[in-house]
Design a protein around this motif. Sequence first.
Motif, PDB file in Angstrom:
ATOM      1  N   ARG A  11       0.834  -1.212   0.000  1.00 43.21           N
ATOM      2  CA  ARG A  11       0.000   0.000   0.000  1.00 43.21           C
ATOM      3  C   ARG A  11       0.867   1.260   0.000  1.00 43.21           C
ATOM      4  N   ALA A  12       1.944   1.250   0.786  1.00 50.77           N
ATOM      5  CA  ALA A  12       2.817   2.422   0.836  1.00 50.77           C
ATOM      6  C   ALA A  12       3.438   2.695  -0.526  1.00 50.77           C
ATOM      7  N   GLY A  13       3.813   1.628  -1.243  1.00 53.88           N
ATOM      8  CA  GLY A  13       4.377   1.783  -2.579  1.00 53.88           C
ATOM      9  C   GLY A  13       3.389   2.349  -3.580  1.00 53.88           C
ATOM     10  N   MET A  14       2.100   2.246  -3.251  1.00 57.06           N
ATOM     11  CA  MET A  14       1.056   2.795  -4.119  1.00 57.06           C
ATOM     12  C   MET A  14       0.553   4.149  -3.631  1.00 57.06           C
ATOM     13  N   GLY A  15       1.219   4.677  -2.587  1.00 56.79           N
ATOM     14  CA  GLY A  15       0.818   5.972  -2.047  1.00 56.79           C
ATOM     15  C   GLY A  15      -0.401   5.899  -1.152  1.00 56.79           C
ATOM     16  N   LEU A  16      -0.706   4.706  -0.612  1.00 54.13           N
ATOM     17  CA  LEU A  16      -1.877   4.518   0.237  1.00 54.13           C
ATOM     18  C   LEU A  16      -1.467   4.455   1.704  1.00 54.13           C
ATOM     19  N   PRO A  17      -2.344   4.881   2.625  1.00 58.47           N
ATOM     20  CA  PRO A  17      -2.012   4.824   4.049  1.00 58.47           C
ATOM     21  C   PRO A  17      -2.058   3.392   4.562  1.00 58.47           C
ATOM     22  N   PRO A  18      -1.488   3.124   5.740  1.00 59.72           N
ATOM     23  CA  PRO A  18      -1.538   1.780   6.305  1.00 59.72           C
ATOM     24  C   PRO A  18      -2.980   1.346   6.570  1.00 59.72           C
ATOM     25  N   ASP A  19      -3.212   0.056   6.454  1.00 59.34           N
ATOM     26  CA  ASP A  19      -4.529  -0.523   6.723  1.00 59.34           C
ATOM     27  C   ASP A  19      -4.515  -1.191   8.090  1.00 59.34           C
ATOM     28  N   GLN A  20      -5.596  -1.029   8.833  1.00 56.47           N
ATOM     29  CA  GLN A  20      -5.749  -1.713  10.120  1.00 56.47           C
ATOM     30  C   GLN A  20      -6.764  -2.839   9.951  1.00 56.47           C
ATOM     31  N   PRO A  21      -6.331  -4.088  10.147  1.00 54.52           N
ATOM     32  CA  PRO A  21      -7.186  -5.218   9.803  1.00 54.52           C
ATOM     33  C   PRO A  21      -8.307  -5.460  10.802  1.00 54.52           C
ATOM     34  N   THR A  22      -9.331  -6.139  10.313  1.00 56.99           N
ATOM     35  CA  THR A  22     -10.371  -6.734  11.150  1.00 56.99           C
ATOM     36  C   THR A  22     -10.019  -8.204  11.328  1.00 56.99           C
ATOM     37  N   THR A  23     -10.122  -8.700  12.550  1.00 58.48           N
ATOM     38  CA  THR A  23      -9.757 -10.087  12.819  1.00 58.48           C
ATOM     39  C   THR A  23     -10.911 -10.815  13.480  1.00 58.48           C
ATOM     40  N   LEU A  24     -11.253 -11.999  12.923  1.00 56.41           N
ATOM     41  CA  LEU A  24     -12.321 -12.833  13.448  1.00 56.41           C
ATOM     42  C   LEU A  24     -11.698 -13.973  14.246  1.00 56.41           C
ATOM     43  N   LEU A  25     -12.062 -14.082  15.503  1.00 56.33           N
ATOM     44  CA  LEU A  25     -11.430 -15.016  16.417  1.00 56.33           C
ATOM     45  C   LEU A  25     -12.456 -15.877  17.150  1.00 56.33           C
ATOM     46  N   TRP A  26     -12.013 -17.069  17.546  1.00 60.62           N
ATOM     47  CA  TRP A  26     -12.878 -18.012  18.265  1.00 60.62           C
ATOM     48  C   TRP A  26     -12.647 -17.831  19.769  1.00 60.62           C
ATOM     49  N   MET A  27     -13.729 -17.532  20.510  1.00 59.51           N
ATOM     50  CA  MET A  27     -13.622 -17.149  21.912  1.00 59.51           C
ATOM     51  C   MET A  27     -14.266 -18.182  22.827  1.00 59.51           C
ATOM     52  N   TYR A  28     -13.586 -18.438  23.956  1.00 58.89           N
ATOM     53  CA  TYR A  28     -14.188 -19.229  25.038  1.00 58.89           C
ATOM     54  C   TYR A  28     -13.641 -18.668  26.336  1.00 58.89           C
TER      55      TYR A  28
END
Length: 347
Positions: A195-212
Amino acid sequence: MHCGVMVTGYNQGDWERLLAEDYGRPPAVSDASNPLQYLAYWAGRTRRVDVGTAVIVAPWWNPVRLASEISMLDILLKGRRLHLGIGRGISPHEYASLGYPIGESHAYFYDVIGALKASDGAERFTFDGKVYKIPPTTIRPQARHKGQLTTRIKAAFTTEASARMAAENGLGQMFVAGAGLDEMTAQVRRFNTIRAGMGLPPDQPTTLLWMYCAETASEADEGWHYFHNQLLAAQHHYFEWNNPGYAGIPGYEEYLKRQTADVGVADAGLAARRATQPIGTPDEIIEKIRTLQQAISLEMVVIHMFYGGMPRAKAEKSLRLFAEKVLPAVQAMPTPINPASVGQPRR
């Protein structure tokens, strides 16, 4: 940090019947499910929560039909936000039943993404893609959030080639099950470097997790049994049942490696995810989510709380404890962009 709850249509108790090809009797428990229809139901049953998909499998849809469904759901939400997670699908049998060539999944996927963006940008639009040629068309009814629905689409991907295509098409990153912490950190850093090489800002991911969530470590350890069951269900669905194999299918080389590895997909996945899945006591879960945030600049976490044959009473107890002891800490957790996820050394 934003926190959500995930619901899936895995039918854990039906794999014995399917793997034995015993189609003469129905499943003991129905597994009827469709993400957009399901969310329309919840749009009418709730008033405050946002909703999202994880994921809509884009190549299974005609893009005009999908744009219409998304637009209507956005209206039903009455101003709440729709978070779109979109994928290209994995199982060969799912492509075969729809008559779509799995070897052209990237072309179908990005044509659907491109058409969705075109429909979101103007009332009257056209689209000239590799697969779909859409003449002047209008989506009716028009969405409430017209022009904003497709600005933050998240997609799941693992290879550098897929990451580059996602960046070129303006997509963010989603981890549907997560991997080992080092692998997740490397993937986010690689994606943000592109993304930086394309002039785009950093991306902050969404993460799906299994919880117990449980009061004691010994009680919480039971969660790993249900998580392993969940991984086995995914192994059956994507790699074993009705699957002729991934050999020779372009774009699925990573899945071929997993399919032919000496260690089963479920067992390998369990070992890799011990440090990332929020299975444990409240304090342990909070620390795992904080560690993930620092490693990958996590912005939104979505938990799956009922899976792997888990009894309903145990799932409810776990979720209530999470809501009481973990959720306030997660919601208060800052979500900065950290150096580890943008290719800079830790300070």
